[in-house]
Design a protein around this motif. Structure first.
Motif, short mmCIF file in Angstrom:
data_model
loop_
_atom_site.label_atom_id
_atom_site.label_comp_id
_atom_site.label_asym_id
_atom_site.label_seq_id
_atom_site.Cartn_x
_atom_site.Cartn_y
_atom_site.Cartn_z
N LYS A 246 35.21 -8.86 124.97
CA LYS A 246 34.71 -8.37 126.25
C LYS A 246 35.79 -7.69 127.10
CE LYS A 246 31.02 -11.83 126.65
NZ LYS A 246 30.44 -12.92 127.50
N LEU A 247 37.04 -7.76 126.64
CA LEU A 247 38.15 -7.31 127.48
C LEU A 247 38.05 -5.84 127.85
CD1 LEU A 247 40.82 -7.85 128.90
CD2 LEU A 247 41.99 -7.43 126.72
N LEU A 248 37.78 -4.96 126.88
CA LEU A 248 37.74 -3.53 127.20
C LEU A 248 36.57 -3.21 128.13
CD1 LEU A 248 38.72 -1.66 123.92
CD2 LEU A 248 40.11 -2.11 125.94
N ASN A 249 35.44 -3.90 127.97
CA ASN A 249 34.33 -3.69 128.90
C ASN A 249 34.72 -4.09 130.31
OD1 ASN A 249 32.63 -2.74 126.89
ND2 ASN A 249 31.75 -4.74 126.46
N GLN A 250 35.46 -5.19 130.43
CA GLN A 250 35.91 -5.64 131.75
C GLN A 250 36.89 -4.64 132.36
OE1 GLN A 250 37.57 -9.43 130.68
NE2 GLN A 250 35.57 -10.47 130.59
N ILE A 251 37.79 -4.11 131.54
CA ILE A 251 38.75 -3.12 132.03
C ILE A 251 38.02 -1.86 132.47
CG2 ILE A 251 40.64 -1.59 131.35
CD1 ILE A 251 41.69 -3.87 129.59
N GLU A 252 37.08 -1.40 131.67
CA GLU A 252 36.36 -0.17 132.01
C GLU A 252 35.59 -0.32 133.31
OE1 GLU A 252 33.27 3.06 129.98
OE2 GLU A 252 33.65 1.15 129.00
N ALA A 253 35.06 -1.51 133.56
CA ALA A 253 34.26 -1.74 134.76
C ALA A 253 35.10 -1.95 136.02
CB ALA A 253 33.36 -2.96 134.56
N PHE B 21 34.91 4.14 125.43
CA PHE B 21 36.21 3.71 125.93
C PHE B 21 37.06 3.10 124.81
CE2 PHE B 21 38.68 0.51 128.61
CZ PHE B 21 39.63 1.44 128.99
N ALA B 22 36.45 2.29 123.96
CA ALA B 22 37.21 1.66 122.88
C ALA B 22 37.83 2.71 121.96
CB ALA B 22 36.32 0.71 122.08
N GLU B 23 37.10 3.79 121.70
CA GLU B 23 37.62 4.87 120.87
C GLU B 23 38.74 5.62 121.56
OE1 GLU B 23 34.73 7.55 119.32
OE2 GLU B 23 33.75 6.02 118.08
N ALA B 24 38.58 5.83 122.87
CA ALA B 24 39.62 6.55 123.61
C ALA B 24 40.94 5.77 123.56
CB ALA B 24 39.17 6.77 125.05
N VAL B 25 40.87 4.45 123.73
CA VAL B 25 42.08 3.64 123.65
C VAL B 25 42.74 3.80 122.29
CG1 VAL B 25 43.00 1.29 123.72
CG2 VAL B 25 41.26 1.99 125.38
N LEU B 26 41.94 3.73 121.22
CA LEU B 26 42.48 3.85 119.87
C LEU B 26 43.10 5.23 119.64
CD1 LEU B 26 42.89 2.95 116.95
CD2 LEU B 26 40.51 3.62 116.49
N GLN C 224 42.97 1.22 139.63
CA GLN C 224 44.29 0.61 139.65
C GLN C 224 44.32 -0.69 138.87
OE1 GLN C 224 46.86 2.46 141.02
NE2 GLN C 224 48.09 1.01 139.83
N GLU C 225 43.28 -1.52 139.06
CA GLU C 225 43.21 -2.77 138.31
C GLU C 225 43.05 -2.50 136.82
OE1 GLU C 225 40.15 -6.52 137.61
OE2 GLU C 225 40.01 -5.37 139.48
N ALA C 226 42.21 -1.52 136.48
CA ALA C 226 41.99 -1.19 135.08
C ALA C 226 43.29 -0.75 134.41
CB ALA C 226 40.94 -0.09 134.97
N GLY D 108 37.82 8.24 128.67
CA GLY D 108 36.94 7.24 128.10
C GLY D 108 36.21 6.39 129.11
N ALA D 109 36.77 6.28 130.31
CA ALA D 109 36.17 5.41 131.33
C ALA D 109 35.69 6.18 132.55
CB ALA D 109 37.17 4.33 131.76
N ALA D 110 35.77 7.51 132.49
CA ALA D 110 35.28 8.38 133.57
C ALA D 110 35.95 8.10 134.90
CB ALA D 110 33.76 8.27 133.70
N LYS D 111 37.20 7.68 134.87
CA LYS D 111 37.95 7.45 136.10
C LYS D 111 38.73 8.73 136.41
CE LYS D 111 37.97 2.48 135.40
NZ LYS D 111 36.76 2.27 136.20
N LEU D 112 38.08 9.61 137.17
CA LEU D 112 38.60 10.96 137.36
C LEU D 112 39.83 11.01 138.26
CD1 LEU D 112 35.31 13.05 137.61
CD2 LEU D 112 36.72 12.60 135.62
N GLU D 113 40.19 9.89 138.89
CA GLU D 113 41.42 9.87 139.68
C GLU D 113 42.65 9.64 138.81
OE1 GLU D 113 39.58 5.75 140.58
OE2 GLU D 113 39.05 7.53 139.41
#
Length: 289
Positions: free
Chosen positions: A196-203, A118-123, A207-209, A231-236
């Motif tokens: 820890k922020l990106l881990n929290q966002i990914e989890a 996920f961190a790489e996808a954001v970058l 909508q919240e993420a 990066g976070a497998a959120k297919l929606e």
């Protein structure tokens, strides 16, 4: 360059075709895969992992890893999401009532969504603003070579956000990042102070993420949806770029709709796997403009 293990088969429930393998690896989801002409294979990097992939003459997916690699077959399977039932996901898409989607699905059998760090996808998607795929790949490679750890001789990982924070904005501009350097530096400083922020966002739920992700400097709705989808497998998640705007205007008569409205349409019309559908219509439109 590393020494490579002998080629082995990676079983897939839904097999690739040469076109869909290329589209999955090099069609805008990830930016660190390159085709090696002399080896007739794709070579890619994600996290601390390196792999080569190719299709055999009978359509089997073959893989090879560096002999000294810490990476494993399981990490490759996770990255390719081999345990996910892509056929079942397709069956839940509205292709029965949407002829354009049905055409797009038939054109790219075996297309899938990668599960990138996920961190790489954001970058990577922060680099994507106003840039095309070849240009994004160059920026990612420059960052890796200049700031990332060497995984194998001649192969570097993308820098971590902590490594990016240690660089100056001028350092980043020198890598050809242009105006993106300012936002990447600001985001790096923020994430280095809150690891820890990106881990929290990914989890978090989608909508919240997304709401939390767009608070990062330079992260708009499209960049957020791309990072969450790939990066976070959120297919929606349903990223809306110029290609998707074109598709929805031309094929669905949604002229005059703004990107947030189009994104909402995509999530409603295509359902829980809207981002998966997006990849098919995106890929089809680029090859059939």
């Amino acid at each position: 360059m590393p020494d490579w293990t002998p080629w082995k088969t990676l079983p897939l429930k839904t097999p690739f075709t040469p076109d869909t393998l290329a589209e999955t690896l090099d069609g805008g989801q990830a930016f660190r895969w390159n085709f090696q002409e002399e080896e007739n294979c794709w070579q890619g990097i994600w996290g601390q992992n390196v792999a080569r992939l190719r299709l055999s003459e009978d359509g089997e997916l073959k893989y090879s890893l560096p002999k000294q690699s810490k990476g494993t077959k399981q990490e490759l399977k996770t990255y390719l999401r081999t345990d996910f039932d892509w056929d079942a996901a397709i069956d839940q898409l509205p292709w029965r009532s949407d002829p354009h989607l049905a055409t797009s699905l038939k054109a790219y059998p075996g297309l899938r969504i990668l599960k990138q760090p996920f961190a790489e996808a954001v970058l990577c998607f922060l680099c994507s603003a106003t840039k095309q795929i070849p240009q994004i790949k160059v920026m990612c490679e420059r960052m890796a070579e200049s700031l990332g750890n060497q995984i194998h001789p001649g192969i570097h990982a993308l820098p971590t956000w902590e490594q990016l924070a240690a660089a100056s904005e001028a350092d980043l501009r020198a890598l050809g990042l242009g105006f993106r350097a300012k936002n990447i530096k600001k985001t790096a400083d923020l994430l280095a102070n809150n690891p820890k922020l990106l881990n929290q966002i990914e989890a978090a739920p989608y909508q919240e993420a997304k709401e939390r992700l767009v608070q990062l400097p330079g992260v708009g709705e499209k960049i957020a949806d791309c990072a969450l989808l790939f990066g976070a497998a959120k297919l929606e998640a349903f990223p809306v770029d110029t290609w998707i705007i074109k598709v929805l205007e031309k094929r669905y008569n949604l002229t005059g709709w703004n990107p947030p409205q189009l994104s909402q349409f995509g999530r409603v019309h295509y359902g829980d796997y809207a981002g998966f559908a997006q990849q098919f219509i995106f890929s089809y439109e680029r090859s059939n403009p």
